[in-house]
Motif scaffolding. Structure first.
Motif: not given
Length: 136
Positions: A71-89
């Protein structure tokens, strides 16, 4: 006398139990994932209203097992994170993209919490900057 004997047996039992425990492994000796960021903070400086408020945090799996960002969470709705969902070798590099809403003028300081299967979690990322007011 019975209380003294019970006390001696209790202390001896605890000592024997403590000595038979195996020590915890430290670091990455147990074959785990580990996450290391190039930088955990980014200062945008001054951004124009409705400008580009995105930044890519680069990280590497420094462990010996695949890294999974849960999970990757921001401190408020004005900041949107996107991250890889698959495992990183193990040894691989990837990014977490963070977008700040630059239609909100003024100074900002936001944090992003990165949760993973690595032992040191969460990792806190931080973005700061100032967005200029909209042109009239």
């Amino acid at each position: 006398m019975k209380k003294v004997l019970w006390g001696i047996f209790l202390v001896a039992g605890l000592a024997i139990t403590a000595c038979t425990q195996s020590p915890k492994q430290s670091g990455n000796e147990g074959g785990t994932a580990a996450i290391a960021f190039d930088s955990t903070e980014h200062h945008f400086g001054t951004l124009p209203y409705a400008g580009d408020g995105t930044y890519n945090f680069i990280f590497r799996n420094t462990g010996s097992e695949p890294l999974l960002l849960t999970n990757v969470r921001s401190s408020c709705g004005c900041t949107i994170p996107s991250w890889p969902k698959e495992p990183i070798a193990a040894g691989a590099t990837d990014t977490i993209r963070v977008s700040y809403n630059t239609r909100i003028s003024g100074r900002f300081s936001k944090s992003i919490s990165v949760f993973s299967n690595a032992p040191a979690t969460p990792v806190i990322l931080k973005i700061t900057g100032t967005v200029l007011a909209a042109a009239e």
